[in-house]
Motif scaffolding. Structure first.
Motif, mmCIF file in Angstrom:
data_model
loop_
_atom_site.group_PDB
_atom_site.id
_atom_site.type_symbol
_atom_site.label_atom_id
_atom_site.label_comp_id
_atom_site.label_asym_id
_atom_site.label_seq_id
_atom_site.Cartn_x
_atom_site.Cartn_y
_atom_site.Cartn_z
ATOM 1 N N ALA A 224 0.830 -1.211 0.000
ATOM 2 C CA ALA A 224 0.000 0.000 0.000
ATOM 3 C C ALA A 224 0.864 1.260 0.000
ATOM 4 O O ALA A 224 0.597 2.218 -0.745
ATOM 5 C CB ALA A 224 -0.924 -0.009 1.212
ATOM 6 N N LEU A 225 1.900 1.276 0.803
ATOM 7 C CA LEU A 225 2.731 2.471 0.907
ATOM 8 C C LEU A 225 3.609 2.673 -0.321
ATOM 9 O O LEU A 225 3.964 3.803 -0.663
ATOM 10 C CB LEU A 225 3.577 2.390 2.175
ATOM 11 C CG LEU A 225 2.753 2.445 3.466
ATOM 12 C CD1 LEU A 225 3.585 2.008 4.669
ATOM 13 C CD2 LEU A 225 2.188 3.844 3.695
ATOM 14 N N ALA A 226 3.943 1.584 -0.999
ATOM 15 C CA ALA A 226 4.719 1.696 -2.244
ATOM 16 C C ALA A 226 3.887 2.292 -3.372
ATOM 17 O O ALA A 226 4.439 2.755 -4.385
ATOM 18 C CB ALA A 226 5.251 0.331 -2.653
ATOM 19 N N ALA B 152 7.172 10.153 15.904
ATOM 20 C CA ALA B 152 6.847 8.786 16.310
ATOM 21 C C ALA B 152 6.991 7.780 15.180
ATOM 22 O O ALA B 152 6.797 6.578 15.397
ATOM 23 C CB ALA B 152 5.408 8.738 16.848
ATOM 24 N N PHE B 153 7.317 8.236 13.979
ATOM 25 C CA PHE B 153 7.257 7.357 12.812
ATOM 26 C C PHE B 153 8.629 7.089 12.182
ATOM 27 O O PHE B 153 8.731 6.795 10.993
ATOM 28 C CB PHE B 153 6.292 7.949 11.769
ATOM 29 C CG PHE B 153 4.855 7.903 12.201
ATOM 30 C CD1 PHE B 153 4.023 6.878 11.780
ATOM 31 C CD2 PHE B 153 4.326 8.874 13.046
ATOM 32 C CE1 PHE B 153 2.690 6.819 12.182
ATOM 33 C CE2 PHE B 153 3.006 8.823 13.456
ATOM 34 C CZ PHE B 153 2.184 7.802 13.030
ATOM 35 N N GLY B 154 9.682 7.167 12.995
ATOM 36 C CA GLY B 154 11.021 6.934 12.465
ATOM 37 C C GLY B 154 11.216 5.524 11.937
ATOM 38 O O GLY B 154 11.774 5.314 10.855
ATOM 39 N N TYR B 155 10.760 4.524 12.695
ATOM 40 C CA TYR B 155 10.883 3.137 12.241
ATOM 41 C C TYR B 155 10.012 2.900 11.005
ATOM 42 O O TYR B 155 10.418 2.180 10.086
ATOM 43 C CB TYR B 155 10.473 2.171 13.353
ATOM 44 C CG TYR B 155 11.416 2.162 14.528
ATOM 45 C CD1 TYR B 155 12.622 1.455 14.483
ATOM 46 C CD2 TYR B 155 11.119 2.870 15.698
ATOM 47 C CE1 TYR B 155 13.496 1.446 15.567
ATOM 48 C CE2 TYR B 155 11.984 2.866 16.782
ATOM 49 C CZ TYR B 155 13.170 2.160 16.709
ATOM 50 O OH TYR B 155 14.031 2.167 17.783
ATOM 51 N N PHE B 156 8.860 3.511 10.996
ATOM 52 C CA PHE B 156 7.960 3.436 9.843
ATOM 53 C C PHE B 156 8.656 3.975 8.592
ATOM 54 O O PHE B 156 8.669 3.328 7.536
ATOM 55 C CB PHE B 156 6.698 4.254 10.163
ATOM 56 C CG PHE B 156 5.706 4.367 9.043
ATOM 57 C CD1 PHE B 156 4.578 3.563 9.021
ATOM 58 C CD2 PHE B 156 5.854 5.307 8.026
ATOM 59 C CE1 PHE B 156 3.640 3.674 7.996
ATOM 60 C CE2 PHE B 156 4.939 5.432 7.006
ATOM 61 C CZ PHE B 156 3.822 4.611 6.988
ATOM 62 N N VAL C 237 -1.562 2.851 7.973
ATOM 63 C CA VAL C 237 -1.049 2.578 6.627
ATOM 64 C C VAL C 237 -2.056 3.020 5.565
ATOM 65 O O VAL C 237 -1.701 3.701 4.587
ATOM 66 C CB VAL C 237 -0.733 1.074 6.475
ATOM 67 C CG1 VAL C 237 -0.527 0.701 5.010
ATOM 68 C CG2 VAL C 237 0.493 0.702 7.299
ATOM 69 N N THR C 238 -3.294 2.641 5.749
ATOM 70 C CA THR C 238 -4.333 2.960 4.770
ATOM 71 C C THR C 238 -4.562 4.463 4.679
ATOM 72 O O THR C 238 -4.681 5.031 3.574
ATOM 73 C CB THR C 238 -5.639 2.246 5.148
ATOM 74 O OG1 THR C 238 -5.400 0.827 5.208
ATOM 75 C CG2 THR C 238 -6.743 2.524 4.144
ATOM 76 N N GLY D 276 -9.275 -0.766 4.342
ATOM 77 C CA GLY D 276 -8.103 -1.452 4.835
ATOM 78 C C GLY D 276 -7.869 -2.843 4.278
ATOM 79 O O GLY D 276 -8.511 -3.271 3.317
ATOM 80 N N MET D 277 -6.964 -3.547 4.908
ATOM 81 C CA MET D 277 -6.451 -4.829 4.437
ATOM 82 C C MET D 277 -7.550 -5.843 4.167
ATOM 83 O O MET D 277 -7.575 -6.489 3.124
ATOM 84 C CB MET D 277 -5.454 -5.377 5.463
ATOM 85 C CG MET D 277 -4.834 -6.714 5.119
ATOM 86 S SD MET D 277 -3.494 -7.149 6.265
ATOM 87 C CE MET D 277 -4.378 -7.286 7.827
ATOM 88 N N ASP D 278 -8.466 -6.004 5.093
ATOM 89 C CA ASP D 278 -9.539 -6.987 4.969
ATOM 90 C C ASP D 278 -10.930 -6.378 5.028
ATOM 91 O O ASP D 278 -11.915 -7.072 5.286
ATOM 92 C CB ASP D 278 -9.407 -8.049 6.056
ATOM 93 C CG ASP D 278 -8.164 -8.919 5.890
ATOM 94 O OD1 ASP D 278 -7.863 -9.281 4.727
ATOM 95 O OD2 ASP D 278 -7.514 -9.230 6.899
ATOM 96 N N GLY D 279 -11.013 -5.047 4.849
ATOM 97 C CA GLY D 279 -12.307 -4.389 4.901
ATOM 98 C C GLY D 279 -12.853 -4.189 6.300
ATOM 99 O O GLY D 279 -14.052 -3.987 6.485
#
Length: 339
Positions: A200-202, A217-221, A315-316, A330-333
């Motif tokens: 999704a992010l790509a 808060a999103f450094g690892y992300f 992510v979404t 999202g991933m599974d609705g």
């Protein structure tokens, strides 16, 4: 029932055989024996009482522990763990717990001294420190300190899940296989979520992969998914955002033509709105792309109130706001309507 009748017959025999035993006392013994006989042969073991500091840790402990644990989270939705101080009821719960799970890596900065003292006499486990040293992001200003926000990447969170399973097993060795099986299945779900996040992010165009949020808060992300991450405040929400920082980020938004910034559920939106106003003064329109769950999950009982739902939502929301293509639910609705 047959067992109880037999006990009464045997006790009646004892009354006859031992005249010195009064009939009232014998009857009392018979009733007591009958009550004991009616109980299960083995009393069910009470659930392990676990107290977790954050919702993310509590959620993982419930999944891994199943019905063998009873978990209480100290911090609910919208609570900032960086500034949270234990209450009297928290202290009582922590002292009574069979096991305390906290994050560590200086996330619970105001509670750390108390938790370290408690660890001298009770099982107290800093589960965030299960993330290997090589995978941690070092703090820019403090030697030996690290970014604590490891839950932002499911693959890193899997290490924490393993540590939780180990901690539960140490207190209940007889349930170790049960905990290990639950942890293995949960890590499969984490791997699937990680794959969804990568895809999704790509889908966001590379020049637009700039994530501007209220605090860092999103450094690892950002490292995991190839995003430039800019937080107005530092790793802790206790840090102050200066005017120079606001001006620098306004320049970034304008020069890179970034169209969306994000608020967080545990941080005031004041600085984000200052960014939007600053960009507008430069003739560049910026919108709030959505609210992200940074240091706490969503409402209990909802999908977003679970770790999987928290990350799925983030992510979404990020992918769609920055020009990518991700399913709205999202991933599974399972995401709430509107993302």
């Amino acid at each position: 029932m047959l067992r109880i009748v037999l006990i009464f017959i045997l006790m009646s025999h004892h009354i006859t055989a031992f005249p010195s035993l009064t009939r009232r006392r014998a009857l009392g013994l018979a009733i007591g024996a009958a009550v004991l006989a009616s109980r299960p042969a083995f009393a069910q073991t009470a659930p392990l009482e676990v107290v977790a500091t954050t919702g993310m840790i509590a959620d993982a402990a419930r999944v891994v522990g199943g019905d063998r644990v009873a978990v209480r989270a100290l911090m609910g939705p919208g609570i900032d763990p960086h500034s949270y101080r234990q209450t009297r009821s928290d202290i009582a719960a922590l002292a009574r717990a069979d096991l305390v799970l906290w994050h560590g890596l200086y996330l619970e900065a105001q509670m750390e001294e108390f938790l370290l003292k408690l660890a001298a006499r009770s099982p107290v486990v800093p589960v965030g420190e299960a993330v290997p040293m090589a995978a941690r992001i070092a703090h820019e200003d403090y030697e030996g300190r690290f970014d604590p926000h490891v839950w932002m990447v499911p693959e890193l969170w899997a290490s924490v899940v393993d540590r939780i399973a180990e901690a539960l097993s140490a207190e209940r060795p007889e349930d170790a296989d049960f905990f290990a099986g639950n942890a293995a299945r949960y890590k499969e779900a984490l791997a699937r979520l990680g794959n969804y996040a990568t895809g999704a992010l790509a889908s966001v165009p590379e020049p637009a992969r700039v994530l501007v949020t209220a605090h860092d808060a999103f450094g690892y992300f950002g490292r995991a998914y190839g995003y430039q991450v800019e937080g107005i405040q530092g790793l802790s929400t206790e840090s102050e955002a200066g005017l120079a920082r606001i001006r620098d980020l306004v320049d970034l938004l304008v020069s890179r033509e970034i169209r969306a910034v994000f608020v967080e559920s545990t941080v005031s939106d004041r600085n984000i709105r200052a960014l939007i106003e600053g960009a507008a003064a430069e003739g560049h329109q910026v919108i709030i792309g959505g609210e992200l769950f940074s240091d706490a999950m969503g409402t209990p009982g909802t999908y977003e109130g679970s770790y999987l739902g928290m990350i799925d939502h983030n992510v979404t929301t990020i992918a769609n706001a920055l020009g990518g293509t991700a399913p709205a639910r999202g991933m599974d609705g399972n995401l709430s309507a509107g993302g």
